[in-house]
Motif scaffolding. Structure first.
Motif, PDB file in Angstrom:
ATOM      1  N   LYS A 293      36.803 -10.892  39.078  1.00  0.00           N
ATOM      2  CA  LYS A 293      35.422 -10.606  38.778  1.00  0.00           C
ATOM      3  C   LYS A 293      34.482 -10.339  40.305  1.00  0.00           C
ATOM      4  O   LYS A 293      35.168 -11.235  41.213  1.00  0.00           O
ATOM      5  CB  LYS A 293      34.797 -11.791  38.124  1.00  0.00           C
ATOM      6  CG  LYS A 293      33.328 -11.818  38.076  1.00  0.00           C
ATOM      7  CD  LYS A 293      32.877 -13.072  37.135  1.00  0.00           C
ATOM      8  CE  LYS A 293      31.408 -12.765  37.086  1.00  0.00           C
ATOM      9  NZ  LYS A 293      30.912 -13.862  36.183  1.00  0.00           N
ATOM     10  N   GLN A 294      33.684  -9.693  40.588  1.00  0.00           N
ATOM     11  CA  GLN A 294      33.127  -9.547  41.682  1.00  0.00           C
ATOM     12  C   GLN A 294      31.440  -9.597  41.412  1.00  0.00           C
ATOM     13  O   GLN A 294      30.941  -8.600  40.950  1.00  0.00           O
ATOM     14  CB  GLN A 294      33.251  -8.211  42.531  1.00  0.00           C
ATOM     15  CG  GLN A 294      34.993  -8.350  42.763  1.00  0.00           C
ATOM     16  CD  GLN A 294      35.384  -6.976  43.615  1.00  0.00           C
ATOM     17  OE1 GLN A 294      34.235  -5.655  43.579  1.00  0.00           O
ATOM     18  NE2 GLN A 294      36.579  -6.647  44.004  1.00  0.00           N
TER      19      GLN A 294
ATOM     20  N   ILE B 161      36.765  -8.563  30.016  1.00  0.00           N
ATOM     21  CA  ILE B 161      37.666  -7.736  31.028  1.00  0.00           C
ATOM     22  C   ILE B 161      37.267  -6.587  30.326  1.00  0.00           C
ATOM     23  O   ILE B 161      37.453  -6.074  29.191  1.00  0.00           O
ATOM     24  CB  ILE B 161      39.096  -8.202  30.778  1.00  0.00           C
ATOM     25  CG1 ILE B 161      39.427  -9.799  31.480  1.00  0.00           C
ATOM     26  CG2 ILE B 161      40.007  -7.244  31.574  1.00  0.00           C
ATOM     27  CD1 ILE B 161      41.094 -10.148  30.944  1.00  0.00           C
ATOM     28  N   VAL B 162      37.205  -5.508  31.260  1.00  0.00           N
ATOM     29  CA  VAL B 162      36.867  -4.235  31.146  1.00  0.00           C
ATOM     30  C   VAL B 162      38.095  -3.421  31.655  1.00  0.00           C
ATOM     31  O   VAL B 162      39.013  -3.871  32.475  1.00  0.00           O
ATOM     32  CB  VAL B 162      35.402  -3.635  31.665  1.00  0.00           C
ATOM     33  CG1 VAL B 162      34.449  -4.375  31.229  1.00  0.00           C
ATOM     34  CG2 VAL B 162      35.718  -3.649  33.242  1.00  0.00           C
ATOM     35  N   LYS B 163      38.123  -2.207  31.098  1.00  0.00           N
ATOM     36  CA  LYS B 163      39.323  -1.430  31.443  1.00  0.00           C
ATOM     37  C   LYS B 163      39.023  -0.245  32.452  1.00  0.00           C
ATOM     38  O   LYS B 163      37.962   0.285  32.362  1.00  0.00           O
ATOM     39  CB  LYS B 163      39.848  -0.718  30.285  1.00  0.00           C
ATOM     40  CG  LYS B 163      40.481  -1.571  29.101  1.00  0.00           C
ATOM     41  CD  LYS B 163      40.778  -1.048  27.814  1.00  0.00           C
ATOM     42  CE  LYS B 163      39.946  -0.731  26.942  1.00  0.00           C
ATOM     43  NZ  LYS B 163      39.390  -1.153  25.904  1.00  0.00           N
ATOM     44  N   CYS B 164      39.955  -0.315  33.297  1.00  0.00           N
ATOM     45  CA  CYS B 164      39.736   1.029  34.381  1.00  0.00           C
ATOM     46  C   CYS B 164      39.637   2.376  33.769  1.00  0.00           C
ATOM     47  O   CYS B 164      40.336   2.614  32.853  1.00  0.00           O
ATOM     48  CB  CYS B 164      40.817   0.739  35.477  1.00  0.00           C
ATOM     49  SG  CYS B 164      40.586   2.273  36.715  1.00  0.00           S
ATOM     50  N   GLU B 165      38.331   3.062  33.940  1.00  0.00           N
ATOM     51  CA  GLU B 165      38.410   4.239  33.526  1.00  0.00           C
ATOM     52  C   GLU B 165      39.278   5.653  34.228  1.00  0.00           C
ATOM     53  O   GLU B 165      39.367   6.378  33.546  1.00  0.00           O
ATOM     54  CB  GLU B 165      36.825   4.769  33.584  1.00  0.00           C
ATOM     55  CG  GLU B 165      35.949   3.919  32.648  1.00  0.00           C
ATOM     56  CD  GLU B 165      34.511   4.070  32.682  1.00  0.00           C
ATOM     57  OE1 GLU B 165      34.093   5.287  33.382  1.00  0.00           O
ATOM     58  OE2 GLU B 165      33.647   3.422  32.131  1.00  0.00           O
ATOM     59  N   ILE B 166      39.911   4.971  35.277  1.00  0.00           N
ATOM     60  CA  ILE B 166      40.658   6.164  36.096  1.00  0.00           C
ATOM     61  C   ILE B 166      42.083   6.060  35.516  1.00  0.00           C
ATOM     62  O   ILE B 166      42.601   7.072  35.131  1.00  0.00           O
ATOM     63  CB  ILE B 166      40.664   5.736  37.467  1.00  0.00           C
ATOM     64  CG1 ILE B 166      39.054   5.668  37.949  1.00  0.00           C
ATOM     65  CG2 ILE B 166      41.351   6.886  38.260  1.00  0.00           C
ATOM     66  CD1 ILE B 166      38.036   7.079  37.905  1.00  0.00           C
TER      67      ILE B 166
ATOM     68  N   PRO C 129      35.951  -8.970  35.459  1.00  0.00           N
ATOM     69  CA  PRO C 129      37.194  -8.378  35.769  1.00  0.00           C
ATOM     70  C   PRO C 129      37.710  -6.993  35.199  1.00  0.00           C
ATOM     71  O   PRO C 129      37.079  -6.733  34.164  1.00  0.00           O
ATOM     72  CB  PRO C 129      38.258  -9.511  35.212  1.00  0.00           C
ATOM     73  CG  PRO C 129      37.316 -10.663  35.063  1.00  0.00           C
ATOM     74  CD  PRO C 129      35.867 -10.064  34.736  1.00  0.00           C
ATOM     75  N   VAL C 130      38.488  -6.196  36.012  1.00  0.00           N
ATOM     76  CA  VAL C 130      38.811  -4.999  35.401  1.00  0.00           C
ATOM     77  C   VAL C 130      40.232  -5.013  35.254  1.00  0.00           C
ATOM     78  O   VAL C 130      41.083  -5.356  36.074  1.00  0.00           O
ATOM     79  CB  VAL C 130      38.379  -3.967  36.528  1.00  0.00           C
ATOM     80  CG1 VAL C 130      38.692  -2.557  35.922  1.00  0.00           C
ATOM     81  CG2 VAL C 130      36.987  -4.090  36.646  1.00  0.00           C
TER      82      VAL C 130
END
Length: 113
Positions: free
Chosen positions: A59-60, A98-103, A65-66
């Motif tokens: 987390k920033q 927690i989120v998922k990276c879109e890339i 957090p990703v």
């Protein structure tokens, strides 16, 4: 008197020593080449293993957090915590935290088998 066409024992030993020194040099080079190939193979295996896993970008500030694939270039931290498949599946079930990276779309590797 010795025959000038004959090679002396001393000269034979010198030639033999030169040949053996050449052989040792060649063997040393072969060993160095094989050691380098082993290091490269180990590195390739480590990278492949890392690419197959998942990692969490901490987390920033207000950004949660990703979750990333192990080989995602967006979050290239090598020291980050690695997750196995079970841990990553648990992480994506808590989407509020927690989120998922879109890339790198880490959820594609978490589909049921």
């Amino acid at each position: 008197m010795s025959d000038p066409s004959q090679i002396s024992r001393l000269d034979k030993l010198r030639v033999t020593r030169e040949y053996l020194a050449y052989q040792v040099q060649r063997m040393d080079q072969t060993i160095r080449d094989l050691e380098a190939a082993e290091r490269q193979e180990r590195r390739r295996a480590e990278l492949a293993r890392a690419d197959q896993g998942w990692k969490i970008q901490p987390k920033q500030g207000e950004v949660p957090p990703v979750l990333h694939r192990g080989g995602c270039a967006v979050f290239g931290a090598k020291d980050g915590h690695r997750l196995n498949r079970t841990e990553a599946r648990l992480a994506v079930t808590h989407e509020t935290y927690i989120v998922k990276c879109e890339i790198c779309t880490p959820e594609t590797g978490l589909l049921p088998e």
